[in-house]
Enzyme design. Structure first.
Site, PDB file in Angstrom:
ATOM      1  N   TYR A  22      -1.672  -0.884  10.935  1.00 52.36           N
ATOM      2  CA  TYR A  22      -1.943  -1.427   9.598  1.00 52.36           C
ATOM      3  C   TYR A  22      -0.774  -1.104   8.656  1.00 52.36           C
ATOM      4  O   TYR A  22      -0.225  -1.993   7.997  1.00 52.36           O
ATOM      5  CB  TYR A  22      -3.255  -0.844   9.034  1.00 52.36           C
ATOM      6  CG  TYR A  22      -3.418  -1.115   7.557  1.00 52.36           C
ATOM      7  CD1 TYR A  22      -3.685  -2.400   7.091  1.00 52.36           C
ATOM      8  CD2 TYR A  22      -3.271  -0.095   6.613  1.00 52.36           C
ATOM      9  CE1 TYR A  22      -3.802  -2.656   5.731  1.00 52.36           C
ATOM     10  CE2 TYR A  22      -3.395  -0.342   5.257  1.00 52.36           C
ATOM     11  CZ  TYR A  22      -3.659  -1.624   4.819  1.00 52.36           C
ATOM     12  OH  TYR A  22      -3.767  -1.886   3.473  1.00 52.36           O
ATOM     13  N   LYS A  50       2.161  -3.679   6.802  1.00 53.89           N
ATOM     14  CA  LYS A  50       2.519  -3.755   5.376  1.00 53.89           C
ATOM     15  C   LYS A  50       4.027  -3.550   5.208  1.00 53.89           C
ATOM     16  O   LYS A  50       4.690  -4.253   4.437  1.00 53.89           O
ATOM     17  CB  LYS A  50       1.757  -2.701   4.574  1.00 53.89           C
ATOM     18  CG  LYS A  50       0.275  -2.955   4.472  1.00 53.89           C
ATOM     19  CD  LYS A  50      -0.032  -4.133   3.561  1.00 53.89           C
ATOM     20  CE  LYS A  50      -1.473  -4.551   3.606  1.00 53.89           C
ATOM     21  NZ  LYS A  50      -1.749  -5.815   2.920  1.00 53.89           N
ATOM     22  N   SER A 104       0.845  -1.199   0.000  1.00 55.91           N
ATOM     23  CA  SER A 104       0.000   0.000   0.000  1.00 55.91           C
ATOM     24  C   SER A 104       0.876   1.244   0.000  1.00 55.91           C
ATOM     25  O   SER A 104       2.003   1.237   0.532  1.00 55.91           O
ATOM     26  CB  SER A 104      -0.847  -0.032   1.273  1.00 55.91           C
ATOM     27  OG  SER A 104      -1.438   1.222   1.512  1.00 55.91           O
TER      28      SER A 104
HETATM   29  P1  NAD Z   1     -10.966  -6.980   1.524  1.00 50.98           P
HETATM   30  O1  NAD Z   1     -11.137  -6.932   2.997  1.00 50.98           O
HETATM   31  O2  NAD Z   1     -12.167  -6.721   0.674  1.00 50.98           O
HETATM   32  O3  NAD Z   1     -10.314  -8.359   1.064  1.00 50.98           O
HETATM   33  C1  NAD Z   1      -9.448  -9.099   1.880  1.00 50.98           C
HETATM   34  C2  NAD Z   1      -9.981 -10.527   1.922  1.00 50.98           C
HETATM   35  O4  NAD Z   1      -9.095 -11.317   2.706  1.00 50.98           O
HETATM   36  C3  NAD Z   1     -11.361 -10.628   2.546  1.00 50.98           C
HETATM   37  O5  NAD Z   1     -12.216 -11.360   1.678  1.00 50.98           O
HETATM   38  C4  NAD Z   1     -11.131 -11.383   3.854  1.00 50.98           C
HETATM   39  O6  NAD Z   1     -12.238 -12.211   4.186  1.00 50.98           O
HETATM   40  C5  NAD Z   1      -9.880 -12.173   3.529  1.00 50.98           C
HETATM   41  N1  NAD Z   1      -9.028 -12.495   4.685  1.00 50.98           N
HETATM   42  C6  NAD Z   1      -8.636 -11.675   5.687  1.00 50.98           C
HETATM   43  N2  NAD Z   1      -7.836 -12.342   6.531  1.00 50.98           N
HETATM   44  C7  NAD Z   1      -7.722 -13.613   6.059  1.00 50.98           C
HETATM   45  C8  NAD Z   1      -7.021 -14.759   6.507  1.00 50.98           C
HETATM   46  N3  NAD Z   1      -6.293 -14.750   7.610  1.00 50.98           N
HETATM   47  N4  NAD Z   1      -7.123 -15.892   5.768  1.00 50.98           N
HETATM   48  C9  NAD Z   1      -7.869 -15.931   4.635  1.00 50.98           C
HETATM   49  N5  NAD Z   1      -8.554 -14.858   4.174  1.00 50.98           N
HETATM   50  C10 NAD Z   1      -8.476 -13.712   4.879  1.00 50.98           C
HETATM   51  O7  NAD Z   1      -9.808  -5.926   1.152  1.00 50.98           O
HETATM   52  P2  NAD Z   1      -9.326  -5.389  -0.257  1.00 50.98           P
HETATM   53  O8  NAD Z   1      -9.687  -3.950  -0.350  1.00 50.98           O
HETATM   54  O9  NAD Z   1      -9.730  -6.304  -1.331  1.00 50.98           O
HETATM   55  O10 NAD Z   1      -7.759  -5.451  -0.028  1.00 50.98           O
HETATM   56  C11 NAD Z   1      -6.977  -6.560  -0.443  1.00 50.98           C
HETATM   57  C12 NAD Z   1      -5.546  -6.337  -0.009  1.00 50.98           C
HETATM   58  O11 NAD Z   1      -5.068  -5.103  -0.559  1.00 50.98           O
HETATM   59  C13 NAD Z   1      -5.360  -6.226   1.508  1.00 50.98           C
HETATM   60  O12 NAD Z   1      -4.151  -6.866   1.862  1.00 50.98           O
HETATM   61  C14 NAD Z   1      -5.247  -4.738   1.730  1.00 50.98           C
HETATM   62  O13 NAD Z   1      -4.496  -4.433   2.873  1.00 50.98           O
HETATM   63  C15 NAD Z   1      -4.525  -4.295   0.467  1.00 50.98           C
HETATM   64  N6  NAD Z   1      -4.767  -2.885   0.144  1.00 50.98           N
HETATM   65  C16 NAD Z   1      -6.054  -2.424   0.056  1.00 50.98           C
HETATM   66  C17 NAD Z   1      -6.270  -1.068  -0.213  1.00 50.98           C
HETATM   67  C18 NAD Z   1      -7.683  -0.526  -0.280  1.00 50.98           C
HETATM   68  O14 NAD Z   1      -7.860   0.673  -0.090  1.00 50.98           O
HETATM   69  N7  NAD Z   1      -8.697  -1.328  -0.552  1.00 50.98           N
HETATM   70  C19 NAD Z   1      -5.195  -0.196  -0.403  1.00 50.98           C
HETATM   71  C20 NAD Z   1      -3.891  -0.712  -0.333  1.00 50.98           C
HETATM   72  C21 NAD Z   1      -3.690  -2.061  -0.051  1.00 50.98           C
HETATM   73  N1  UFG Z   2     -12.539  11.437   3.452  1.00 50.70           N
HETATM   74  C1  UFG Z   2     -13.567  12.279   3.812  1.00 50.70           C
HETATM   75  N2  UFG Z   2     -14.691  11.735   4.356  1.00 50.70           N
HETATM   76  C2  UFG Z   2     -14.840  10.392   4.549  1.00 50.70           C
HETATM   77  C3  UFG Z   2     -13.783   9.524   4.178  1.00 50.70           C
HETATM   78  C4  UFG Z   2     -12.641  10.082   3.638  1.00 50.70           C
HETATM   79  O1  UFG Z   2     -13.472  13.497   3.649  1.00 50.70           O
HETATM   80  O2  UFG Z   2     -15.889   9.957   5.060  1.00 50.70           O
HETATM   81  C5  UFG Z   2     -11.332  12.004   2.828  1.00 50.70           C
HETATM   82  C6  UFG Z   2     -10.057  11.737   3.602  1.00 50.70           C
HETATM   83  O3  UFG Z   2      -9.852  12.748   4.568  1.00 50.70           O
HETATM   84  C7  UFG Z   2      -9.010  11.735   2.493  1.00 50.70           C
HETATM   85  C8  UFG Z   2      -9.767  11.180   1.290  1.00 50.70           C
HETATM   86  O4  UFG Z   2     -11.146  11.366   1.583  1.00 50.70           O
HETATM   87  O5  UFG Z   2      -8.623  13.065   2.194  1.00 50.70           O
HETATM   88  C9  UFG Z   2      -9.502   9.702   1.055  1.00 50.70           C
HETATM   89  O6  UFG Z   2      -9.751   8.986   2.250  1.00 50.70           O
HETATM   90  P1  UFG Z   2      -9.852   7.380   2.257  1.00 50.70           P
HETATM   91  O7  UFG Z   2     -10.162   6.990   3.658  1.00 50.70           O
HETATM   92  O8  UFG Z   2     -10.759   6.927   1.187  1.00 50.70           O
HETATM   93  O9  UFG Z   2      -8.408   6.929   1.835  1.00 50.70           O
HETATM   94  P2  UFG Z   2      -6.993   7.185   2.549  1.00 50.70           P
HETATM   95  O10 UFG Z   2      -6.105   7.779   1.526  1.00 50.70           O
HETATM   96  O11 UFG Z   2      -7.122   7.886   3.824  1.00 50.70           O
HETATM   97  O12 UFG Z   2      -6.597   5.695   2.913  1.00 50.70           O
HETATM   98  C10 UFG Z   2      -6.257   4.775   1.903  1.00 50.70           C
HETATM   99  C11 UFG Z   2      -6.551   3.333   2.346  1.00 50.70           C
HETATM  100  C12 UFG Z   2      -5.663   2.961   3.498  1.00 50.70           C
HETATM  101  C13 UFG Z   2      -4.230   3.224   3.167  1.00 50.70           C
HETATM  102  C14 UFG Z   2      -4.066   4.649   2.718  1.00 50.70           C
HETATM  103  C15 UFG Z   2      -2.677   4.942   2.264  1.00 50.70           C
HETATM  104  O13 UFG Z   2      -7.888   3.215   2.756  1.00 50.70           O
HETATM  105  O14 UFG Z   2      -5.803   1.571   3.699  1.00 50.70           O
HETATM  106  O15 UFG Z   2      -4.933   4.896   1.605  1.00 50.70           O
HETATM  107  O16 UFG Z   2      -2.354   4.096   1.218  1.00 50.70           O
HETATM  108  F1  UFG Z   2      -3.468   3.020   4.263  1.00 50.70           F
END
Ligand code: NAD
Ligand code: UFG
Length: 338
Positions: A149, A153, A124
């Site tokens: 978190y 990572k 991330s």
């Molecule tokens: P998500 O929660 O929708 O998907 C993660 C999946 O992993 C879920 O289906 C959950 O049930 C499963 N899971 C969790 N722990 C587990 C375990 N111990 N064993 C088996 N399955 C397990 O999240 P996502 O948005 O699809 O994110 C996927 C990956 O990408 C995550 O590692 C997350 O940290 C990373 N990521 C997400 C974002 C974002 O904003 N969505 C940004 C950067 C990185």
């Molecule tokens: N925001 C609002 N209102 C809300 C939610 C978000 O104004 O209800 C704003 C936040 O302040 C930020 C922007 O929208 O300026 C984006 O916020 P998000 O929560 O959607 O995303 P972030 O960038 O804060 O976080 C994301 C992922 C995290 C990750 C981070 C850095 O959700 O998992 O990017 O990679 F850690």
């Protein structure tokens, strides 16, 4: 070629399964349903017109991993499984380290035992903390993370780099996602957050569909174009394709391959609100509130390394991200529970 997809029923994993099959790969999914629903499977089938093979189980269950690796000729693992809520990670740090760090170590140890040495890991932009330069390059300093978190990572990245030092045969791909949003264009698959959404796009979508009254905009006094936070939103289909590109170009090459997956463009909260209003055809109600603790003002990627090496670049803009999210949210206001 079979690919184990941990967390493959989650938001990014499910979209990646669609693109894997389209590209000729066979995903084998392992998901413990901690943050996903089994209903995803039937939606995948509607899109793909075929079944996706899955196991309901945990990456920390070593016996299960052993049996999956014995049963299938897995060539690479795409590792999405993990916990991802920043706020929750502050409340429950041990759960985050246990699942994200220990879970990855268990997975990688069992991969090693099975002779599988290729992993694509969901990292991330959070590993950059408050970034020292924008746009963020892969060489920008990492490690000054601000919550458990983010640290989980960063720790996994460092563990995997050390693994490669110890055994240079490994192919380690670290994909640093920026802000994944959007849905499959069919409207059959999308993000289905449990409880109150933490992230901007699902929150706006729930306001648009009438599940929530208004959006709280966290601060309008940042040094950004309109005072609200700026992020690099990337369409989940583009992100999914980034994994296919990594599989095709680097997952069979020994080394540590690190890529930012973003668009290179920053969008403010108010710009996103305006784009979503256009997509859904009515205004999104919002109120300016206090800053959210821990938020940075702005961040976006320099995605040029992925373009050069993986021949991948994001195709979709904010208009597609909002239109596709709206299609999913309006078809399924309560997500996979519908
Ligand atoms: P998500 O929660 O929708 O998907 C993660 C999946 O992993 C879920 O289906 C959950 O049930 C499963 N899971 C969790 N722990 C587990 C375990 N111990 N064993 C088996 N399955 C397990 O999240 P996502 O948005 O699809 O994110 C996927 C990956 O990408 C995550 O590692 C997350 O940290 C990373 N990521 C997400 C974002 C974002 O904003 N969505 C940004 C950067 C990185
Ligand atoms: N925001 C609002 N209102 C809300 C939610 C978000 O104004 O209800 C704003 C936040 O302040 C930020 C922007 O929208 O300026 C984006 O916020 P998000 O929560 O959607 O995303 P972030 O960038 O804060 O976080 C994301 C992922 C995290 C990750 C981070 C850095 O959700 O998992 O990017 O990679 F850690």
């Amino acid at each position: 070629m079979k690919v184990l997809v941990t967390g493959g029923l989650g938001y990014i994993g499910s979209h990646t399964c669609v693109q894997l099959i389209a590209a000729g790969y066979t995903p084998v999914v392992l998901d413990n349903l901690h943050n996903s629903k089994l209903g995803v499977v039937s939606h995948l089938k509607k899109i793909l017109d075929q079944d996706v093979q899955y196991y309901v189980g945990d990456i920390r269950d070593r016996q299960l991993l052993q049996s999956i690796f014995a049963e299938h000729d897995i060539k690479a693992v795409i590792h999405f499984a993990g916990l991802k809520a920043v706020g929750e990670s502050v409340e429950k740090p041990l759960e985050y380290y246990e699942n994200n760090v220990y879970g990855t170590l268990a997975l990688v140890q069992e991969m090693k035992a099975a002779g599988i040495k290729s992993i694509i890991f969901s990292s991330s932009a959070t590993v950059y903390g408050d970034p020292e330069e924008i746009p963020i390059r892969e060489t920008t300093a990492t490690g000054a993370t601000t919550n458990p978190y983010g640290r989980s990572k960063y720790m996994v990245e460092e563990c995997l780099k050390d693994l490669h030092i110890a055994d240079p045969d490994w192919s380690i791909t670290l994909l640093r996602y920026f802000n994944p949003v959007g849905s499959h264009p069919s409207g059959l698959l999308g993000e289905d957050p449990q409880g109150i959404p933490n992230n901007l796009m699902p929150f706006i979508a729930q306001v648009a569909v009438g599940r929530r009254e208004q959006l709280a905009v966290f601060g309008n006094d940042y040094p950004t174009k309109d005072g609200t936070g700026v992020r690099d939103y990337i369409h989940v289909m583009d992100l999914a394709d980034g994994h296919i590109a990594a599989l095709q170009h680097v997952s069979d090459k020994a080394g540590v391959h690190i890529y930012n997956l973003g668009t290179g463009t920053g969008t403010s909260v108010l710009e996103m609100v305006a784009a979503f209003s256009d997509a859904c055809g009515h205004p999104i109600k919002y109120q300016i509130c206090e800053r959210r603790p821990g938020d940075i003002a702005e961040c976006w990627a320099d995605p040029s390394k992925a373009k050069a090496d993986l021949k991948w670049q994001a195709q979709y803009g904010i208009a597609e991200m909002t239109a596709d999210t709206w299609r999913w949210q309006s078809n399924y206001p309560n997500g996979f529970s519908d």
